[in-house]
Each structure stands twice: as structure tokens, then as C-alpha cells.
Design a protein around this motif. Sequence first.
Motif, PDB file in Angstrom:
ATOM      1  N   ILE A   1       0.852  -1.184   0.000  1.00 49.81           N
ATOM      2  CA  ILE A   1       0.000   0.000   0.000  1.00 49.81           C
ATOM      3  C   ILE A   1       0.886   1.231   0.000  1.00 49.81           C
ATOM      4  O   ILE A   1       1.580   1.523   0.973  1.00 49.81           O
ATOM      5  N   THR A   2       0.854   1.940  -1.096  1.00 50.43           N
ATOM      6  CA  THR A   2       1.671   3.150  -1.188  1.00 50.43           C
ATOM      7  C   THR A   2       0.824   4.344  -0.798  1.00 50.43           C
ATOM      8  O   THR A   2      -0.219   4.601  -1.388  1.00 50.43           O
ATOM      9  N   LEU A   3       1.284   5.037   0.217  1.00 49.40           N
ATOM     10  CA  LEU A   3       0.524   6.187   0.713  1.00 49.40           C
ATOM     11  C   LEU A   3       0.872   7.432  -0.091  1.00 49.40           C
ATOM     12  O   LEU A   3       0.011   8.234  -0.406  1.00 49.40           O
ATOM     13  N   HIS A   4       2.130   7.556  -0.451  1.00 50.84           N
ATOM     14  CA  HIS A   4       2.573   8.840  -0.963  1.00 50.84           C
ATOM     15  C   HIS A   4       2.948   8.790  -2.427  1.00 50.84           C
ATOM     16  O   HIS A   4       3.464   7.800  -2.916  1.00 50.84           O
ATOM     17  N   SER A   5       2.722   9.880  -3.078  1.00 52.34           N
ATOM     18  CA  SER A   5       3.252  10.069  -4.417  1.00 52.34           C
ATOM     19  C   SER A   5       4.501  10.935  -4.283  1.00 52.34           C
ATOM     20  O   SER A   5       5.091  11.005  -3.218  1.00 52.34           O
ATOM     21  N   SER A   6       4.897  11.609  -5.336  1.00 55.34           N
ATOM     22  CA  SER A   6       6.131  12.370  -5.278  1.00 55.34           C
ATOM     23  C   SER A   6       5.995  13.549  -4.305  1.00 55.34           C
ATOM     24  O   SER A   6       4.887  13.995  -4.012  1.00 55.34           O
ATOM     25  N   VAL A   7       7.143  14.024  -3.811  1.00 59.08           N
ATOM     26  CA  VAL A   7       7.157  15.087  -2.807  1.00 59.08           C
ATOM     27  C   VAL A   7       6.508  16.351  -3.360  1.00 59.08           C
ATOM     28  O   VAL A   7       5.704  17.004  -2.701  1.00 59.08           O
ATOM     29  N   LEU A   8       6.842  16.658  -4.617  1.00 59.27           N
ATOM     30  CA  LEU A   8       6.310  17.873  -5.244  1.00 59.27           C
ATOM     31  C   LEU A   8       4.785  17.828  -5.280  1.00 59.27           C
ATOM     32  O   LEU A   8       4.105  18.801  -4.938  1.00 59.27           O
ATOM     33  N   GLN A   9       4.270  16.657  -5.656  1.00 53.00           N
ATOM     34  CA  GLN A   9       2.822  16.511  -5.754  1.00 53.00           C
ATOM     35  C   GLN A   9       2.163  16.655  -4.375  1.00 53.00           C
ATOM     36  O   GLN A   9       1.114  17.279  -4.225  1.00 53.00           O
ATOM     37  N   ARG A  10       2.831  16.080  -3.353  1.00 50.71           N
ATOM     38  CA  ARG A  10       2.280  16.162  -1.994  1.00 50.71           C
ATOM     39  C   ARG A  10       2.238  17.602  -1.499  1.00 50.71           C
ATOM     40  O   ARG A  10       1.229  18.069  -0.977  1.00 50.71           O
ATOM     41  N   VAL A  11       3.369  18.306  -1.678  1.00 52.02           N
ATOM     42  CA  VAL A  11       3.432  19.702  -1.229  1.00 52.02           C
ATOM     43  C   VAL A  11       2.392  20.539  -1.957  1.00 52.02           C
ATOM     44  O   VAL A  11       1.657  21.331  -1.352  1.00 52.02           O
ATOM     45  N   GLY A  12       2.313  20.333  -3.277  1.00 51.54           N
ATOM     46  CA  GLY A  12       1.326  21.070  -4.059  1.00 51.54           C
ATOM     47  C   GLY A  12      -0.087  20.799  -3.586  1.00 51.54           C
ATOM     48  O   GLY A  12      -0.900  21.724  -3.470  1.00 51.54           O
ATOM     49  N   ALA A  13      -0.384  19.532  -3.286  1.00 53.00           N
ATOM     50  CA  ALA A  13      -1.723  19.171  -2.834  1.00 53.00           C
ATOM     51  C   ALA A  13      -2.063  19.858  -1.523  1.00 53.00           C
ATOM     52  O   ALA A  13      -3.153  20.416  -1.353  1.00 53.00           O
ATOM     53  N   VAL A  14      -1.099  19.847  -0.572  1.00 53.29           N
ATOM     54  CA  VAL A  14      -1.355  20.475   0.727  1.00 53.29           C
ATOM     55  C   VAL A  14      -1.571  21.978   0.566  1.00 53.29           C
ATOM     56  O   VAL A  14      -2.506  22.552   1.143  1.00 53.29           O
ATOM     57  N   VAL A  15      -0.718  22.601  -0.253  1.00 59.02           N
ATOM     58  CA  VAL A  15      -0.847  24.044  -0.461  1.00 59.02           C
ATOM     59  C   VAL A  15      -2.214  24.374  -1.053  1.00 59.02           C
ATOM     60  O   VAL A  15      -2.931  25.279  -0.588  1.00 59.02           O
ATOM     61  N   LEU A  16      -2.619  23.604  -2.081  1.00 57.91           N
ATOM     62  CA  LEU A  16      -3.908  23.861  -2.733  1.00 57.91           C
ATOM     63  C   LEU A  16      -5.061  23.652  -1.762  1.00 57.91           C
ATOM     64  O   LEU A  16      -6.009  24.444  -1.723  1.00 57.91           O
TER      65      LEU A  16
END
Lengths: 101, 168
Positions: B82-97
Motif C-alpha cells: 500500500i503506497t501512501l505517498h506520491s512524489s514530494v512535489l505533488q504532496r506539497v502542491g496538494a497540501v498548499v492547494l
Amino acid sequence: MPVSMSHYLAVSAVIFVIGVAGVLLRRNVLIILMSIELMLNAANLAFVTFSRATGAVGGHIVVLFVMTIAAAELAVGLAIVLVVFRDRETTNVDKMNVMKW
Amino acid sequence: MTALLFILGSLVAVGSAALVVSRKNPVHSVVFLIVCLLSVALLFLLLGAQFIAVLQVIVYAGAIVVLFLFVLMLLSVKKEVITLHSSVLQRVGAVVLAVLLLAEALFVVIMGMGWAVGNAWPAAESINFGTVQAVGRELFTHYLFQFEVASVLLLAAIVGAIAITRKR
């Protein structure tokens, strides 16, 4: 402090944003579907709040239709997930990016 | 009393919603989804929408969640990593949005009506607001056509689900 309309709307907004964050952050397609359900629920809460504020029962009717749409969408969505899993053995959306198989 | 129930219901709803999207095991997510849906049903009750609250428990917490669990058990997700995370950039972008969207929504709510306005609910609560009778009468008079269209949509969804999953 008496509970006002804004409080309900704020709760609705927070739940909606949690759903958005779930769709953006998670890669498991089942979790994404659950996040969509969360967003629909937040919208329902806003509809019922406005219905209560205006005294019109129309908002309740819309919630009824939203529930119908949610059920239909989920049935088809889970069917697609099942078929893809049968072929690809995965629920990760990043590995489902090819339409043909 | 109402304020207390509202605080309880909203805290449980928000907390369990956060747990739905943060648990690694999808089965746990489904259980927290039930908790979230039930506490939203409590909020519906506080808003005088009795019929919708009952429908929420039966349709959402009953049918839809059972559908989720059924498919989850069918898929045997245990086998895969079970992979929780995608790439760091995508995660940061998602949180910011997401944070931006939250700020925007709360800004609209607070600026639009303020915390104090609406303390006195504008509509005097009539005795049968939101009952089966009131909602049903509206549904079968003003919204009859839409109701029939919804039934066609459900039929299409049933046929679609069967057609998609059929082995060929």
C-alpha cells in the motif's frame, strides 16, 4: 454561544477540503472514492443548512438527488475498480494510467 | 444543549473525516467513514431534517458503506504494497492547494454572513419541516419529473455496473 448558520457552513467547508486533500494526496483508488463521498456529504450539509435558513424544503430534495447520484456513481466506479484490479492486480491510480489493456 | 450536540457532532465529523483520508488500511478508512456519516446525520437532525437524517443512515451508512466493504474484501488488497505517498512535489502542491481552498471557503463563509448573523434562524420552524410528509409532498409535486429521471439514472447505473464487470 448560539449555533448559527455560519458554523454549519464552516464545518461543511472543512469536511469538503478534507475530501479534496484526500483525492489529491492518496493514490489508492478506494480511498479516493471515499474522499469523493466525503465531499458529497459536505455539499449535502450545506444544502440542508441553507434549506433550514430559508425555510424551503427544496434543499432536502436536492440532497435526495445527490444521494441517488452518489449511489449510481459509486456502483459504476467500484465496477470499474473491480475490472481493473482483475487485470492489473493493483488499486494504485498511478498504475492505472493506460486506457487499453 | 443544541450547541453541545453541534460541537460534538462537528468535531467527530471533522476528526473522522481526517482519519478516513489518513489511514493506511482502507478497511479502517471505511469504518471511520461510517463514523463521519453518522455524525453528519446528527447534524442533519439538529437542522430539523429528520427524513434526510434517516436516509443518510440507511442509504449512506448502510448501503454505500457495505458496497465499499464488499469490494474491499473482494480485492484482497493485503497482497499489494500500500503506497501512501506520491512524489514530494505533488504532496506539497496538494497540501498548499487544500489549505488555499480552505482559507477561501472560510473567508467566504465568514465575510459573507459573519459569525453573528443568522443566530436567529430566519424561518420560523414549522412543526413538520423536513418530515417525510413535507419532503414527499414536494418531491411528488414540484420535482416529479426529476424524480423519474433519477430512477432512469439508477437503472442505467445498474445496467452499466453489470455490463462492466461481466466476464467475457
